[in-house]
Design a protein around this motif. Structure first.
Motif, PDB file in Angstrom:
ATOM      1  N   MET A 113      -5.472   2.821   1.915  1.00 45.38           N
ATOM      2  CA  MET A 113      -5.440   2.046   3.128  1.00 45.38           C
ATOM      3  C   MET A 113      -4.169   2.330   3.908  1.00 45.38           C
ATOM      4  N   ILE A 114      -3.045   2.469   3.213  1.00 43.08           N
ATOM      5  CA  ILE A 114      -1.777   2.774   3.873  1.00 43.08           C
ATOM      6  C   ILE A 114      -1.856   4.143   4.539  1.00 43.08           C
ATOM      7  N   GLU A 115      -2.440   5.102   3.854  1.00 44.33           N
ATOM      8  CA  GLU A 115      -2.535   6.476   4.367  1.00 44.33           C
ATOM      9  C   GLU A 115      -3.712   6.678   5.320  1.00 44.33           C
ATOM     10  N   LYS A 116      -4.557   5.648   5.491  1.00 45.81           N
ATOM     11  CA  LYS A 116      -5.774   5.750   6.308  1.00 45.81           C
ATOM     12  C   LYS A 116      -6.619   6.952   5.845  1.00 45.81           C
ATOM     13  N   ASP A 117      -6.810   7.016   4.540  1.00 44.74           N
ATOM     14  CA  ASP A 117      -7.486   8.124   3.879  1.00 44.74           C
ATOM     15  C   ASP A 117      -8.981   7.819   3.755  1.00 44.74           C
TER      16      ASP A 117
ATOM     17  N   LEU B 177       2.827  -5.552   3.393  1.00 45.35           N
ATOM     18  CA  LEU B 177       3.225  -5.575   4.796  1.00 45.35           C
ATOM     19  C   LEU B 177       2.041  -5.043   5.591  1.00 45.35           C
ATOM     20  N   ALA B 178       1.522  -5.888   6.492  1.00 51.52           N
ATOM     21  CA  ALA B 178       0.322  -5.515   7.243  1.00 51.52           C
ATOM     22  C   ALA B 178       0.348  -6.133   8.633  1.00 51.52           C
ATOM     23  N   ALA B 179      -0.396  -5.507   9.523  1.00 46.96           N
ATOM     24  CA  ALA B 179      -0.681  -6.052  10.851  1.00 46.96           C
ATOM     25  C   ALA B 179      -2.194  -5.943  11.026  1.00 46.96           C
TER      26      ALA B 179
ATOM     27  N   TYR C  84      -2.057  -1.299   7.209  1.00 50.00           N
ATOM     28  CA  TYR C  84      -1.300  -1.603   6.002  1.00 50.00           C
ATOM     29  C   TYR C  84      -0.135  -0.628   5.922  1.00 50.00           C
ATOM     30  N   TYR C  85       1.077  -1.163   5.712  1.00 44.01           N
ATOM     31  CA  TYR C  85       2.281  -0.340   5.740  1.00 44.01           C
ATOM     32  C   TYR C  85       2.919  -0.158   4.366  1.00 44.01           C
ATOM     33  N   SER C  86       2.838  -1.178   3.529  1.00 44.76           N
ATOM     34  CA  SER C  86       3.403  -1.068   2.181  1.00 44.76           C
ATOM     35  C   SER C  86       2.774  -2.126   1.283  1.00 44.76           C
ATOM     36  N   ALA C  87       2.867  -1.874  -0.011  1.00 46.55           N
ATOM     37  CA  ALA C  87       2.371  -2.828  -0.998  1.00 46.55           C
ATOM     38  C   ALA C  87       3.189  -2.696  -2.273  1.00 46.55           C
TER      39      ALA C  87
END
Length: 105
Positions: A1-5, A69-71, A43-46
């Motif tokens: 999700m962070i990498e938009k993979d 950390l998300a928006a 999603y930026y970090s977890a």
């Protein structure tokens, strides 16, 4: 999700996947992946804080708690104590998520 993979998400989510958001909104696999890719869900970090695995002969449930950390949905960046309760099934030796229920902890 962070990498938009997209390929990675497709690989771990079963075609029957449904995400239950904290708001009660539900997204199927394609809706969820598209929301991640188009920036609706960012999603930026977890930092993963706790995992619990429950198994029986038919399925496995993983409950994970992470500091994320998300928006999302046009809001600003915020840290969340996010819990995901994921139902998983094994098919041909591959485990996939069929359902995820989001909440805070």
């Amino acid at each position: 999700m962070i990498e938009k993979d997209k390929a990675g998400l497709n690989a771990v989510l079963d075609d029957s996947f449904v995400l239950h958001h904290m708001t009660g909104m539900k997204q199927n696999k394609n809706e969820f992946i598209n929301a991640v890719l188009d920036g609706t869900l960012n999603y930026y970090s977890a930092v993963h804080e706790h995992f619990e695995v429950q198994t029986n002969e038919n399925c496995t449930v993983i409950i994970g708690q992470s500091y994320v950390l998300a928006a999302v949905f046009g809001g600003g960046k915020h840290y969340w104590h996010l819990q995901q309760k994921c139902n998983m099934v094994e098919c041909d030796g591959v485990w996939k998520i069929t359902q995820s229920i989001a909440s805070t902890y």
